[in-house]
Design a protein around this motif. Structure first.
Motif, short mmCIF file in Angstrom:
data_model
loop_
_atom_site.label_atom_id
_atom_site.label_comp_id
_atom_site.label_asym_id
_atom_site.label_seq_id
_atom_site.Cartn_x
_atom_site.Cartn_y
_atom_site.Cartn_z
N VAL A 196 11.02 24.25 46.61
CA VAL A 196 10.17 23.36 45.82
C VAL A 196 10.70 23.29 44.39
CG1 VAL A 196 7.81 22.84 45.13
CG2 VAL A 196 8.22 24.21 47.19
N PHE A 197 10.98 22.07 43.95
CA PHE A 197 11.46 21.87 42.59
C PHE A 197 10.33 21.32 41.74
CE2 PHE A 197 15.27 21.71 45.20
CZ PHE A 197 16.12 22.55 44.50
N THR A 198 10.02 22.02 40.64
CA THR A 198 8.98 21.60 39.72
C THR A 198 9.62 21.29 38.36
OG1 THR A 198 8.50 23.84 38.93
CG2 THR A 198 7.31 23.08 40.88
N GLY A 199 8.88 20.58 37.51
CA GLY A 199 9.40 20.27 36.19
C GLY A 199 10.61 19.35 36.25
N MET A 200 11.35 19.33 35.17
CA MET A 200 12.59 18.53 35.14
C MET A 200 13.55 19.12 34.13
SD MET A 200 11.30 15.03 33.21
CE MET A 200 10.54 14.44 34.69
N ARG A 201 14.82 18.84 34.31
CA ARG A 201 15.84 19.32 33.39
C ARG A 201 15.68 18.62 32.04
NH1 ARG A 201 17.27 23.77 33.86
NH2 ARG A 201 19.33 23.49 32.93
N PRO A 202 16.19 19.23 30.97
CA PRO A 202 16.12 18.58 29.66
C PRO A 202 16.81 17.22 29.69
CG PRO A 202 16.75 20.89 29.43
CD PRO A 202 16.77 20.58 30.89
N ALA A 203 16.36 16.32 28.85
CA ALA A 203 16.93 14.97 28.81
C ALA A 203 18.44 15.03 28.62
CB ALA A 203 16.29 14.17 27.67
N GLY A 204 19.16 14.25 29.42
CA GLY A 204 20.62 14.21 29.32
C GLY A 204 21.33 15.25 30.17
N ASP A 205 20.56 16.19 30.73
CA ASP A 205 21.17 17.23 31.57
C ASP A 205 21.21 16.75 33.02
OD1 ASP A 205 22.28 19.58 32.36
OD2 ASP A 205 20.51 20.81 32.08
N LEU A 206 22.13 17.29 33.76
CA LEU A 206 22.25 17.01 35.19
C LEU A 206 22.69 18.30 35.86
CD1 LEU A 206 22.00 14.63 37.23
CD2 LEU A 206 24.48 14.36 37.04
N GLU A 250 23.92 34.84 48.34
CA GLU A 250 23.82 35.48 47.03
C GLU A 250 22.53 35.10 46.31
OE1 GLU A 250 27.32 34.63 44.78
OE2 GLU A 250 28.67 35.34 46.36
N GLY A 251 21.71 34.27 46.91
CA GLY A 251 20.48 33.84 46.28
C GLY A 251 20.56 32.41 45.80
N GLY A 252 19.63 32.03 44.94
CA GLY A 252 19.58 30.68 44.41
C GLY A 252 19.98 30.65 42.94
N ARG A 253 20.60 29.54 42.52
CA ARG A 253 21.02 29.42 41.12
C ARG A 253 21.30 27.96 40.80
NH1 ARG A 253 24.37 31.34 44.69
NH2 ARG A 253 26.54 30.64 44.86
N LEU A 254 21.07 27.62 39.54
CA LEU A 254 21.40 26.30 39.03
C LEU A 254 22.81 26.32 38.45
CD1 LEU A 254 18.04 25.48 37.22
CD2 LEU A 254 19.02 24.16 39.11
N ALA A 255 23.47 25.18 38.52
CA ALA A 255 24.81 25.04 37.94
C ALA A 255 24.90 23.67 37.27
CB ALA A 255 25.88 25.17 39.01
N ASP A 256 25.81 23.57 36.34
CA ASP A 256 25.99 22.32 35.60
C ASP A 256 26.48 21.22 36.55
OD1 ASP A 256 26.56 20.32 33.79
OD2 ASP A 256 27.76 21.58 32.45
N GLY A 257 25.79 20.10 36.55
CA GLY A 257 26.17 19.01 37.43
C GLY A 257 26.69 17.78 36.71
N ARG A 258 26.93 17.90 35.41
CA ARG A 258 27.31 16.71 34.64
C ARG A 258 28.65 16.12 35.08
NH1 ARG A 258 26.20 19.20 28.75
NH2 ARG A 258 27.02 20.99 29.92
N ALA A 259 29.50 16.94 35.63
CA ALA A 259 30.80 16.43 36.09
C ALA A 259 30.65 15.49 37.28
CB ALA A 259 31.72 17.60 36.48
N TYR A 260 29.49 15.50 37.93
CA TYR A 260 29.28 14.69 39.12
C TYR A 260 28.44 13.44 38.83
CZ TYR A 260 30.54 19.34 40.74
OH TYR A 260 31.16 20.55 40.89
#
Length: 575
Positions: free
Chosen positions: A102-112, A120-130
């Motif tokens: 379940v994803f709640t909220g949103m990333r800061p403006a301009g972030d991807l 290894e579990g769950g983690r966020l990574a920078d997606g701006r390259a995509y």
């Protein structure tokens, strides 16, 4: 089993044990939406959620038991929404010990961002390259950066830019990201959250969930029974395109924006035509394909170009209807081009085909206001111009923006009066003046005009008899909701629709639990009643459970019928 909540605003993760082991699929996403989302909130705002849920049979070698439910509040219908997809998502989430993410909220403006879930579990990574990548390009880049062995849940260009006809794409056995949870604009919700992709460690033969001997026996019984049924044998050979000619004969195909019910040269759209083309061309093509591991139905296909290279996968009945007959196009190669663009951009072919239909009607009637009237609108039959309009979505073209935001937005902007939608969502490829039970589903389902919520066309009834429509729709809506809650493909119902004991026995033995014989029916009712309650809290009334007036007032040839199911019967549907 657990649920995993990812707060995209803070990056924090929280695991919770699943309160009831039988919760899953559409029921679970609906419960999460009902619990966490204020009914009147902006679907593209931070208070909405995006939920991915497996079913209670996922990860256990149940044929089609790994469909992935995607849930949230819809930017198209403004109500609760679940769309589900094939591919490897549901089984793989379950294999890691989770029933839902379940994803709640949103990333800061301009972030991807992208989210990764593995051993290894769950983690966020920078997606701006995509950023701005189309779906196949996105998977290629993600595989290069993160390696093989993942399921890729992708947000294409349309969803990233929050276009309301966008779906969520899930990769299949071969890592092709073209299994869309297409309906309701949930790709736009994913885009609003700044989430470009979710990577989940793919299930393997070594990570299948442990299952008792008795449960394995019931699972094998189910798989064998489904595999041998007459309807499934037809689907395995011809796919969903096998529906084209029966609905054409019935007079219920959408043609030229639902203006008539039969099209000349319908054979050009037929299952036999597509089957023969695939075999003649060879190469990458295949008339039979399984989108998920262990599926015995295998109703998908891979359609090749004339030179044998991949054109698109899959070509489904709904696409042949909405992007074919509805646009007065009967050439499968031309439809495949539109299909491919929708897959790559991450768009619902039903919503797009309906929107193109009203745009073509605007061109033919001259009703569009300026500046649109001077923008070279496509006419019926012009697949080349239709494809150019879809390509404009990625370049910011005004016509592309209209189509990408769905049929209601397109129709209202262009001044078209005949807009085939209910609750803001386009109708599927069955004219409700002919297939009246499905028309009732369009009107009364909390999902909006969605055949997947309760398709009646295969029932052995007179589909133009209004007296049969409500009971047919109610039965099919309950059955479909139950199968969605289990994470099972609705095509199983062609084999076991009259044998609920197969599904109930799999659940009984898998979870060592005593269930009543009518449990499946109660599961479907529970799901639908919860969804209706959310929509009522969001402001829906009986007036939202209506088809557009022209379906009631204007006859459709050749049967010269209208949608004449009394409004009072629609209102009493769920009493």
């Amino acid at each position: 089993m657990k649920t995993l909540t990812v707060n995209l605003a803070t990056g924090t993760l929280q695991e919770k044990p699943l309160a009831d082991p039988l919760l899953g699929g559409r029921l679970l996403t609906g419960m999460l939406v009902s619990e966490l989302v204020p009914p009147k909130t902006d679907p593209l705002g931070p208070e909405n959620i995006l939920a991915f849920a497996a079913g209670p049979l996922s990860g256990r070698n149940v044929s089609t038991g790994g469909r992935l439910s995607v849930g949230g509040k819809s930017p198209l219908t403004q109500g609760i929404k679940e769309a589900n997809a094939g591919g490897m998502g549901g089984d793989s989430i379950a294999a890691l010990g989770y029933r839902a993410i379940v994803f709640t909220g949103m990333r800061p403006a301009g972030d991807l961002s992208i989210f990764i879930l593995d051993e290894e579990g769950g983690r966020l990574a920078d997606g701006r390259a995509y950023a701005n990548m189309w779906n196949s390009q996105l998977v290629k880049a993600l595989k290069k950066d993160f390696g093989d062995g993942y399921v890729f849940i992708c947000n294409g260009y349309a969803g990233e830019h929050q276009y309301k006809a966008a779906g969520v794409a899930v990769s299949d056995v071969e890592d092709q990201p073209f299994r869309l949870a297409a309906r309701g604009g949930l790709g736009a919700v994913m885009g609003s959250k700044g989430l470009k992709a979710v990577l989940v460690r793919k299930i393997t033969s070594k990570t299948i969930l442990a299952t008792s001997k008795d449960a394995r026996t019931k699972i094998v019984d189910f798989n064998k029974f489904v595999a041998g049924s007459e309807r499934v044998v037809t689907l395995r050979k011809f796919g969903t395109a096998s529906t084209v000619m029966p609905v054409q004969t019935m007079g219920g195909l959408p043609v030229r924006n639902f203006s008539i019910g039969q099209i000349e040269n319908a054979e050009g759209l037929s299952a036999e035509t597509m089957y023969n083309l695939i075999l003649e061309r060879g190469g990458a093509g295949s008339p039979t394909h399984a989108c998920m591991r262990g599926c015995v139905i295998q109703c998908s296909n891979i359609f090749p170009k004339e030179d044998g290279t991949l054109a698109v996968s899959p070509v489904e009945f709904e696409t042949l209807g909405l992007c074919g007959s509805n646009l007065d196009i009967t050439n499968i190669d031309e439809i495949a081009r539109l299909n491919c663009l929708c897959n790559e951009l991450g768009l619902d072919t039903i919503e797009v085909g309906a929107a193109l239909g009203v745009m073509m009607e605007a061109a033919e009637t001259g009703c569009a206001p300026e500046p649109y009237k001077s923008m070279n609108l496509p006419y019926f039959g012009d697949s080349k111009r239709a494809a150019e309009v879809l390509e404009e979505i990625a370049t910011g073209g005004e016509l592309g923006k209209l189509i990408a935001n769905g049929v209601v937005h397109t129709g209202k902007t262009l001044g078209v009066k005949r807009i085939p939608a209910v609750k803001g969502q386009a109708m599927s490829a069955y004219d409700p003046r002919v297939v009246k039970g499905t028309g009732v589903t369009y009107a009364t389902s909390p999902m909006g005009a969605d055949h997947t919520a309760g398709l009646t066309v295969f029932l052995p009834i007179n589909h133009m008899d209004a007296s049969k429509a409500v009971s047919a729709s109610r039965a099919m809506q309950i059955q479909r909701a139950a199968y969605d809650a289990l994470g099972l493909c609705s095509f199983n119902t062609g084999a076991v629709g009259q044998r609920p004991d197969f599904a109930v026995n799999m659940i009984r033995t898998t979870y060592d639990i005593d269930l009543p014989d009518d449990w499946l029916n109660e599961l479907g009712l529970r799901t639908i009643r919860m969804e209706i309650a959310f929509n009522r809290a969001a402001g829906f009334t009986a007036e939202d459970d209506r088809l557009p007036d022209y379906f009631v007032n204007d006859q459709v040839a050749p049967n010269n019928t209208t949608f004449d199911v009394p409004a009072a019967e629609l209102d009493a549907m769920w009493n």
